[in-house]
Motif scaffolding. Sequence first.
Motif, mmCIF file in Angstrom:
data_model
loop_
_atom_site.group_PDB
_atom_site.id
_atom_site.type_symbol
_atom_site.label_atom_id
_atom_site.label_comp_id
_atom_site.label_asym_id
_atom_site.label_seq_id
_atom_site.Cartn_x
_atom_site.Cartn_y
_atom_site.Cartn_z
ATOM 1 N N MET A 1 -51.023 -93.903 -42.186
ATOM 2 C CA MET A 1 -51.852 -93.368 -41.609
ATOM 3 C C MET A 1 -52.975 -93.096 -42.033
ATOM 4 O O MET A 1 -53.890 -93.144 -43.396
ATOM 5 N N LEU A 2 -54.318 -93.088 -41.432
ATOM 6 C CA LEU A 2 -55.866 -93.729 -41.313
ATOM 7 C C LEU A 2 -56.109 -92.251 -42.115
ATOM 8 O O LEU A 2 -56.540 -91.332 -41.082
ATOM 9 N N VAL A 3 -56.968 -92.385 -42.748
ATOM 10 C CA VAL A 3 -57.867 -91.112 -42.433
ATOM 11 C C VAL A 3 -59.051 -91.312 -43.005
ATOM 12 O O VAL A 3 -59.239 -91.867 -43.362
ATOM 13 N N ASN A 4 -60.089 -90.315 -42.974
ATOM 14 C CA ASN A 4 -61.611 -90.411 -43.168
ATOM 15 C C ASN A 4 -61.877 -89.331 -45.181
ATOM 16 O O ASN A 4 -61.409 -87.853 -44.679
ATOM 17 N N VAL A 5 -62.415 -90.109 -45.632
ATOM 18 C CA VAL A 5 -62.886 -88.881 -46.462
ATOM 19 C C VAL A 5 -63.971 -89.793 -47.221
ATOM 20 O O VAL A 5 -64.397 -90.820 -46.609
ATOM 21 N N LYS A 6 -64.500 -88.864 -47.920
ATOM 22 C CA LYS A 6 -65.667 -89.096 -48.183
ATOM 23 C C LYS A 6 -65.690 -88.774 -49.865
ATOM 24 O O LYS A 6 -65.357 -87.854 -50.679
ATOM 25 N N ILE A 7 -66.178 -90.450 -50.640
ATOM 26 C CA ILE A 7 -66.646 -90.432 -51.856
ATOM 27 C C ILE A 7 -68.129 -90.378 -52.367
ATOM 28 O O ILE A 7 -68.598 -91.436 -52.107
ATOM 29 N N ASN A 8 -67.958 -89.622 -53.308
ATOM 30 C CA ASN A 8 -70.250 -89.516 -53.529
ATOM 31 C C ASN A 8 -70.401 -89.310 -52.510
ATOM 32 O O ASN A 8 -70.920 -90.114 -53.236
ATOM 33 N N ASN A 9 -70.305 -88.384 -51.690
ATOM 34 C CA ASN A 9 -71.314 -89.023 -50.333
ATOM 35 C C ASN A 9 -71.072 -90.360 -49.412
ATOM 36 O O ASN A 9 -72.012 -90.797 -48.648
ATOM 37 N N MET A 10 -70.061 -91.144 -49.935
ATOM 38 C CA MET A 10 -69.937 -92.464 -48.734
ATOM 39 C C MET A 10 -68.810 -91.942 -48.306
ATOM 40 O O MET A 10 -67.650 -91.722 -49.019
ATOM 41 N N GLU A 11 -68.676 -92.352 -47.283
ATOM 42 C CA GLU A 11 -67.114 -92.017 -46.125
ATOM 43 C C GLU A 11 -66.602 -93.314 -46.035
ATOM 44 O O GLU A 11 -67.056 -94.250 -46.036
ATOM 45 N N PHE A 12 -65.075 -93.653 -45.536
ATOM 46 C CA PHE A 12 -64.649 -93.808 -45.717
ATOM 47 C C PHE A 12 -63.530 -93.862 -45.331
ATOM 48 O O PHE A 12 -63.133 -92.889 -44.733
ATOM 49 N N GLN A 13 -62.573 -94.896 -43.991
ATOM 50 C CA GLN A 13 -61.724 -94.842 -43.897
ATOM 51 C C GLN A 13 -60.858 -95.975 -44.228
ATOM 52 O O GLN A 13 -60.439 -97.005 -44.339
ATOM 53 N N GLU A 14 -59.446 -94.563 -44.783
ATOM 54 C CA GLU A 14 -58.220 -95.172 -45.700
ATOM 55 C C GLU A 14 -57.192 -95.055 -44.974
ATOM 56 O O GLU A 14 -56.596 -93.571 -44.621
ATOM 57 N N ASP A 15 -56.016 -95.644 -45.398
ATOM 58 C CA ASP A 15 -54.285 -95.368 -45.416
ATOM 59 C C ASP A 15 -54.422 -94.219 -46.509
ATOM 60 O O ASP A 15 -54.748 -94.150 -47.029
ATOM 61 N N SER A 16 -53.794 -93.167 -45.611
ATOM 62 C CA SER A 16 -53.058 -91.938 -46.778
ATOM 63 C C SER A 16 -52.066 -92.439 -47.475
ATOM 64 O O SER A 16 -51.986 -91.625 -48.662
ATOM 65 N N SER A 17 -51.406 -93.558 -47.594
ATOM 66 C CA SER A 17 -51.216 -93.722 -48.648
ATOM 67 C C SER A 17 -51.612 -93.808 -49.658
ATOM 68 O O SER A 17 -51.217 -94.371 -51.278
ATOM 69 N N LEU A 18 -53.133 -94.768 -49.502
ATOM 70 C CA LEU A 18 -53.685 -93.867 -51.280
ATOM 71 C C LEU A 18 -53.803 -93.459 -51.818
ATOM 72 O O LEU A 18 -53.925 -92.398 -51.674
ATOM 73 N N THR A 19 -53.842 -93.556 -53.519
ATOM 74 C CA THR A 19 -54.119 -92.773 -53.507
ATOM 75 C C THR A 19 -55.645 -92.901 -53.786
ATOM 76 O O THR A 19 -56.735 -93.353 -53.833
ATOM 77 N N ILE A 20 -56.830 -91.190 -54.887
ATOM 78 C CA ILE A 20 -57.565 -91.851 -54.659
ATOM 79 C C ILE A 20 -58.584 -92.991 -55.815
ATOM 80 O O ILE A 20 -59.602 -92.841 -55.437
ATOM 81 N N LEU A 21 -57.722 -92.988 -56.474
ATOM 82 C CA LEU A 21 -58.012 -93.791 -57.899
ATOM 83 C C LEU A 21 -58.631 -95.554 -57.419
ATOM 84 O O LEU A 21 -59.110 -96.118 -57.022
ATOM 85 N N GLN A 22 -57.087 -95.393 -56.400
ATOM 86 C CA GLN A 22 -57.134 -97.031 -55.182
ATOM 87 C C GLN A 22 -57.891 -96.970 -54.299
ATOM 88 O O GLN A 22 -58.723 -98.038 -54.393
ATOM 89 N N VAL A 23 -58.526 -95.974 -53.917
ATOM 90 C CA VAL A 23 -59.643 -96.017 -52.540
ATOM 91 C C VAL A 23 -61.117 -95.941 -53.613
ATOM 92 O O VAL A 23 -61.419 -97.060 -53.015
ATOM 93 N N ALA A 24 -61.562 -95.390 -54.732
ATOM 94 C CA ALA A 24 -62.295 -95.581 -55.054
ATOM 95 C C ALA A 24 -63.101 -96.992 -56.232
ATOM 96 O O ALA A 24 -63.774 -97.712 -55.128
ATOM 97 N N LYS A 25 -61.808 -97.557 -56.071
ATOM 98 C CA LYS A 25 -61.566 -98.412 -57.013
ATOM 99 C C LYS A 25 -62.298 -100.024 -55.599
ATOM 100 O O LYS A 25 -62.788 -100.617 -56.384
#
Lengths: 155, 583
Positions: free
Chosen positions: B1-25
């Motif tokens: 499922m795609l979710v909206n996340v904000k990392i360090n004030n940048m917005e991304f749409q990513e799959d909820s199966s990913l970890t924070i580490l994977q999305v950040a990388k």
Amino acid sequence: MRTNEEMFNELDRFIEQECNCDEQELIAILHRAQEIFGYLPMVVQAHVARKLGINVSKVYGVVSFYSFFSMEPKGEYVISICMGTACFVRGSDKILERVEQILGIKNGQTTADGKFTITTLRCVGACGLAPVLQINDKTYGNITPEDVESIIAQY
Amino acid sequence: MLVNVKINNMEFQEDSSLTILQVAKKHGIRIPNLCYMMKEEVDLEHKPASCRVCVVEVKGRRNLVPACSTNVANGMEIYTHSERVRRERRTIVELLLSDHPHDCLTCGKCGNCELQDLSVELGIKKLYITGPMSQENVDVDEGSLRRNASKCILCGKCIAICDHVQSVGAISATNRGFGTKISLPHDCVNCGQCVQVCPTGALQQIDDTRTLEKILADPTKYAIVNTAPAVRVSLGEEFGMAPGTNVTGKMITALRMMGFKKVFDTNFAADLTIMEETTEFVSRLKSGKNLPLITSCCPGWISFVETQFPELLNLPSTCKSPQEMFGAIAKTYFAQKAGIDPKDMVVASLMPCIAKKQELKREEGMFDGMHGTDFAMSAKCVAKLMRRCGIDDLANLPDGQFDDPLGASTGAADIFGNSGGVMEAVVRTASLWMTGQVPKAVEYHGVFGAHNTREAYVSLGDDVKLHLCVVSGLANARKVLEDVKAGRVHYDAIEIMACPEGCINGGGQPINKLYEQKDVIAMRKEGLRNIDRNKAIRVSCENPQIKTLYADFLGEPNSEVAHKLLHTHYSNKQQTFEEETND
């Protein structure tokens, strides 16, 4: 005294018939092995590992984790003094001191004649009888340092 | 499922199966960590979340969370490097350092240590947390490994790779709490994969470069060296070149500068191995006995079969590995030709491997009371020694040539470094002998559901149809062997390499932090293929120096002399514990 072969045969029967050579039964198997051999030397650990098709390092990891398992031979009678909270507040440290004094060895050691080993454990689930002392499978409750000598004399 | 996340004030749409580490990388944000390991090439993700270095701040949550094991969720606002995170992360590393010896200057891992790098990155200048040390700072040598429990941070990467990728399970965590440590290895095959993943100096290879330095300076010794195929495409990485860069000529020059009297090629011995092994294979095919033939070039695999499958010891080829064949030929044929007493000779080899250090000590490999090879140096160690000898700019060294008479090789030898190469080399020679023609490349197809396991059908003439298997990584090899043992599969020959993808990913290879390991492997693999493609001769039996060796010295493949020098035997090496060993 049983021969090594007899002991290994008994262990093998247990592993094959009651545990189906299942890796999941490792702890139960180690319990039985310690009952049979008195302790768990590397030969026994390696034997269990090969029987279960796992590496001996995994068995060793489990043996070293639990204080119940011993890699040193133990005496004929293992005197375990409970150091759990209930027993401790009711003076089990004094009991230990007295046992050490009578046998002339420290906690964890075995008498020169191989008759007694002193260990401590945490809670045997008999807090109502605190303080508690076990000799092999027999439990003595509500004891005082004065009782110790007569208990040991029974063995 | 795609979710909206904000990392360090940048917005991304990513799959909820990913970890924070994977999305950040994925988005170029590096969250430091010590215990997390993603090895795509072997399909292994290790995330015990035990080091806590990757903790990040999630808005609305009271505690910091480990990025490696927290999935992204809709509306999450994450700060990976806020002041609070940096402060906490620093404390975590300071705590790790409080139970770590501070002897970086003399530690073999200095300059290559992830813990050291992290301390620098976080700006730790003073260690103010003090307390008892959980382990004593002593080096314990076992096989090719040097272990120092006091430098271990208990990330468990070594256990993961040993258990899941190699299925050897030589090490495990023992004791508990503060006293927890990694056990001494049992039935270790010395593949060195654990050394490659250890983030600190807790597991290292034994470094014997100082002894070699003395030998090179000793005028009474005649030191020669031979270089394994997989090293020529990896050594350059230690000197800033891309993986796969062919540095053969420059490596030869550097080894001469270091003081080796002759620089020969292990590839020559690889061609020799093919002559012997193909002959053996053809004769086993004819007799129908001891099939499938399994290659025997890899000492990690040989240790594995000797400790884990002693009932299959009739299957590995009796051929020694190229390193061992080289040593035997150098101390007999070459020594006679050059008029040197083999006792004054020191044969060194430059290997991608640390199991080779154990292979050379095998009593089964001795001839005339001698061992063939005296020193096996890994690519990593040799790069250190080269630097010590003033070689820093490998790229600008002139290209040298291998010496005669053990320096010529064919393309079939170069590909020994890739998983599948030995098998292909055997097919080339067998085909030429049996049909008069060399086949185009062997076409492998993956085995369904199995990793790094490939099969091929090859026809040699009208009546011989071979079913071949190529497998690397010992856990994969174990599956194939179980199938062979149970009669579920029938192969004529199997190539087994202990390290995933073969020697190019060996336990003594440079650790490359600039690329993902799967890319490093692909680039080195392609490097070796290119060398093979550009060679004038690509079939082992056409190597002119090999022809001379047989004409002048060995007679024919599998002759009596060849058996004495080039073949070996195997024995059950399961550890018996008759002598009690306590850790």
